[in-house]
Design a protein around this motif. Sequence first.
Motif, PDB file in Angstrom:
ATOM      1  N   ARG A 196      41.019  38.292  33.063  1.00 27.62           N
ATOM      2  CA  ARG A 196      41.352  39.051  34.269  1.00 27.62           C
ATOM      3  C   ARG A 196      40.236  38.942  35.293  1.00 27.62           C
ATOM      4  O   ARG A 196      39.046  38.993  34.946  1.00 27.62           O
ATOM      5  CB  ARG A 196      41.614  40.513  33.916  1.00 27.62           C
ATOM      6  N   ASP A 197      40.613  38.807  36.558  1.00 24.76           N
ATOM      7  CA  ASP A 197      39.596  38.694  37.598  1.00 24.76           C
ATOM      8  C   ASP A 197      39.244  40.032  38.222  1.00 24.76           C
ATOM      9  O   ASP A 197      38.312  40.129  39.029  1.00 24.76           O
ATOM     10  CB  ASP A 197      40.028  37.712  38.683  1.00 24.76           C
ATOM     11  N   ARG A 198      39.987  41.091  37.850  1.00 20.93           N
ATOM     12  CA  ARG A 198      39.634  42.452  38.251  1.00 20.93           C
ATOM     13  C   ARG A 198      40.335  43.432  37.326  1.00 20.93           C
ATOM     14  O   ARG A 198      41.388  43.112  36.746  1.00 20.93           O
ATOM     15  CB  ARG A 198      39.981  42.730  39.714  1.00 20.93           C
ATOM     16  N   SER A 207      31.001  42.281  39.255  1.00 17.78           N
ATOM     17  CA  SER A 207      30.509  43.593  39.683  1.00 17.78           C
ATOM     18  C   SER A 207      30.206  44.497  38.493  1.00 17.78           C
ATOM     19  O   SER A 207      29.355  45.377  38.591  1.00 17.78           O
ATOM     20  CB  SER A 207      31.508  44.262  40.640  1.00 17.78           C
ATOM     21  N   SER A 258      27.228  48.025  43.528  1.00 21.95           N
ATOM     22  CA  SER A 258      28.048  48.276  42.345  1.00 21.95           C
ATOM     23  C   SER A 258      28.324  49.737  42.039  1.00 21.95           C
ATOM     24  O   SER A 258      29.354  50.048  41.420  1.00 21.95           O
ATOM     25  CB  SER A 258      27.369  47.656  41.113  1.00 21.95           C
ATOM     26  N   GLU A 284      40.360  48.012  36.118  1.00 22.25           N
ATOM     27  CA  GLU A 284      39.999  49.376  36.469  1.00 22.25           C
ATOM     28  C   GLU A 284      38.965  49.926  35.488  1.00 22.25           C
ATOM     29  O   GLU A 284      39.182  49.880  34.272  1.00 22.25           O
ATOM     30  CB  GLU A 284      41.235  50.289  36.466  1.00 22.25           C
ATOM     31  N   THR A 296      37.918  49.973  40.890  1.00 22.38           N
ATOM     32  CA  THR A 296      38.311  48.585  40.668  1.00 22.38           C
ATOM     33  C   THR A 296      37.061  47.716  40.640  1.00 22.38           C
ATOM     34  O   THR A 296      36.251  47.748  41.577  1.00 22.38           O
ATOM     35  CB  THR A 296      39.263  48.097  41.773  1.00 22.38           C
ATOM     36  N   VAL A 297      36.892  46.964  39.553  1.00 17.77           N
ATOM     37  CA  VAL A 297      35.711  46.114  39.401  1.00 17.77           C
ATOM     38  C   VAL A 297      36.139  44.699  39.041  1.00 17.77           C
ATOM     39  O   VAL A 297      37.268  44.459  38.608  1.00 17.77           O
ATOM     40  CB  VAL A 297      34.744  46.663  38.326  1.00 17.77           C
ATOM     41  N   THR A 298      35.228  43.764  39.226  1.00 15.86           N
ATOM     42  CA  THR A 298      35.389  42.381  38.777  1.00 15.86           C
ATOM     43  C   THR A 298      34.392  42.130  37.656  1.00 15.86           C
ATOM     44  O   THR A 298      33.467  42.930  37.450  1.00 15.86           O
ATOM     45  CB  THR A 298      35.111  41.402  39.928  1.00 15.86           C
TER      46      THR A 298
END
Length: 251
Positions: A229-231, A190, A23, A233, A185-187
């Motif tokens: 949202r699945d990802r 993460s 991460s 910033e 970029t994260v999910t």
Amino acid sequence: MDENRTPAQANSFGLAVDEYERSRPGYPQAAIEWLVPEEAHTVLDLAAGTGKLTRSLVARGLDVVAVEPDDEMRTRLAAVIPSVRALKGTAEHIPLPDASVDAVTVAQAWHWVDEALAVPEIARVLRPGGTLGLVWNVRDERVDWVHKLGDIIQNHAVDRALAELRGIGEPFGPLEAFETDWAQTVTPESLITLVESRSYMITATDDHRRATLDAVRRLMETDPALAGRDRFELPYRTYCFRAVVRSAPID
């Protein structure tokens, strides 16, 4: 290290080495280029962790030695970057000869060191005119949801470190500073892992850890910038500092 940065926290990262490696962000190219002088060849990455900064130094073509006290973190670094010599040591006790490197980098770790011991030790291993570079990735809380995240996790150690950083002291010259903005970029998953990788979470009680992670999940479910949202910033501001050693330390 101040009273809010405990030895337990400083030594906790190996307990979450998988979370840390998955991460934690790397560092923007602009920071790498500014931290390490163009003429440098041999670089010591001190408190290297799993090698988040180390791999960027290697990619630049530098001869890199990594020093890391935690066995789990150092083992992961050696597996990820096998070309790097990974040694056990600390900023206060560096296992390298005098005047053996052109630059020393410390990423996300200067606030853990004992400066009274670390400064002369780093000066010892630097060649005359060598550079010490410090860098932190800091979440950019000018963004509303990131500010809310900061309120939830209540982590301000880096903020204190940056506020307290005025200079390195002899035998180093003046401290120069540089900042650059970027985003990771994260999910949702993460981001949770990122929070779990922090020292204050690793050492927290089970109840506190559970409550904090539940609050982070609620933020992602309800904040207009994140919900559904699945990802997304995660913005960072990277703070860089450097100072040049004037001469070999005097015994």
